[in-house]
Design an enzyme around this catalytic site. Sequence first.
Site, mmCIF file in Angstrom:
data_model
loop_
_atom_site.group_PDB
_atom_site.id
_atom_site.type_symbol
_atom_site.label_atom_id
_atom_site.label_comp_id
_atom_site.label_asym_id
_atom_site.label_seq_id
_atom_site.Cartn_x
_atom_site.Cartn_y
_atom_site.Cartn_z
ATOM 1 N N THR A 1 -5.945 -0.785 10.380
ATOM 2 C CA THR A 1 -5.602 0.191 11.420
ATOM 3 C C THR A 1 -5.457 -0.450 12.805
ATOM 4 O OG1 THR A 1 -7.039 1.743 10.201
ATOM 5 C CG2 THR A 1 -6.021 2.525 12.225
ATOM 6 N N ARG B 1 0.833 -1.199 0.000
ATOM 7 C CA ARG B 1 0.000 0.000 0.000
ATOM 8 C C ARG B 1 0.869 1.251 0.000
ATOM 9 N NH1 ARG B 1 -1.759 2.846 4.858
ATOM 10 N NH2 ARG B 1 -3.416 4.349 4.370
#
Length: 479
Positions: free
Chosen positions: A288, A41
């Site tokens: 997260t 990412r």
Amino acid sequence: MNLNPTDAGTRRTKIIVTLGPATESEDMLENIIRAGADIIRLNMAHAKHDWTRAIIRRIRAVSQRINREVAIMMDIKGPEIRTGDVNAPIELKSGEIFDFTIQPRPIQEGSEGIRSVDINYKDLVNDVKVGDTVLVDNGLIRLEVLEKNNAQIRCRVLIPGELKSRRHINLPGVRVNLPSFTEKDRGDATVGIEEGVDFIALSFVREASDIETLREFIEDQGSTAHIIAKIEDQSAIANLEGIIAATDALMVARGDLGIECPFEDLPIIQRNAVRACIAKGKPVIIATHMLESMITQPMPTRAEISDVANAVFEQADCVMLSGETTIGKYPVDCIQILDKIARRIEQTIVPDPAIDVELRQERMKVIRSAVTMAGDFPGARLLTFTRQGFMARGVAALRPRAPVVAFTPHIGTLRQLRILRSVEGILMPFESNPDDTIDRAIAHLKLTRQVAAGDKLIIVTDILSHDRLVDSVQLRTVR
């Protein structure tokens, strides 16, 4: 107790790694790919275009050199409200009156002795109302709107804290009229498309039309990149079904989501989002704070281990690392720990009858029959053959007990298969005769010792019948 033995060599849950200073070197890229990263990412919040082009090419070169193609996700920033610069950190006190100013003015203290900071979104005065909550710096500072005019929003500090430059602002329950796809996003996405990224993640998706705007842009550019919708506020939760239907994949971005929504609702939102994605046949990512403590510590907390395990138990397609691998001290260890947790939990998972996948297309019913058959043969593997990924996505959506091997002739499809739970992609040219393609695939699996004589293979593909292709399910025994 092992309730559902699986192939010890196959990890079903995929791992997404965010690149940053700790992992962007060629040596570290090789280490994280070898450790098990499936998707890399790129966070475009602060990335420059020259860096982006260079790092994409570096990822491709390393992947090719070590013969393990990973996918690349470009995460574009989306709409964002931030405070401006301050000369020095402002120590806000409980009960203090504080202004957010629309027009920049000398920072710190106005004519009334009230301190202030400017914000980058001038129309915020039209979006908020008296009584609304303003959260600053990931919710560490909380204020209540007392009054507003064209130049400022006057607030009372409820939870004090130190306000630094360019802090992120959240507005729980407030519909902000910023565009979903900004000019910065267009510039970033253009670079990504030119360099051939596989996924573009759109931040702060609020409704299906946000995704349609991005899809139109991608298609106009001639790209086949898939869209990942990031749900991060209450609007997204209210419009979840429409968002899932419109997107190619979903990310449960628990950072902002945990600020925008009551924290006690977050596990429920995560569980519902995963189930809704499985029902619609869309990949889902849990992101997260998976191993946040490992930014500085060599081992995760017990709570983090349980959090990762919960995502695997829910059968999410991917788990994602952020700060752990951008600035963390132990990026490779983080990947290895995710890998170890996922493999162990996957050994205990049994098919969940409460998950009901919608089978609207006839082909999906054929795929379901293959998945059911594979479950009747311990140790069996599912083989699919796909040019654009549909067949593999269909199999993955049904959360099969058997591991899935998906053969494709296209490298772009191979990379996009990286997001799918249980699916291992293999690049192989297809023959004009489907039977010859199947024979070649089985020969490859034997040569690479992924199957042995006597193993059962459930093959779901199309076959040639009277000059047309027909979907079929076959049972074969490796000879």
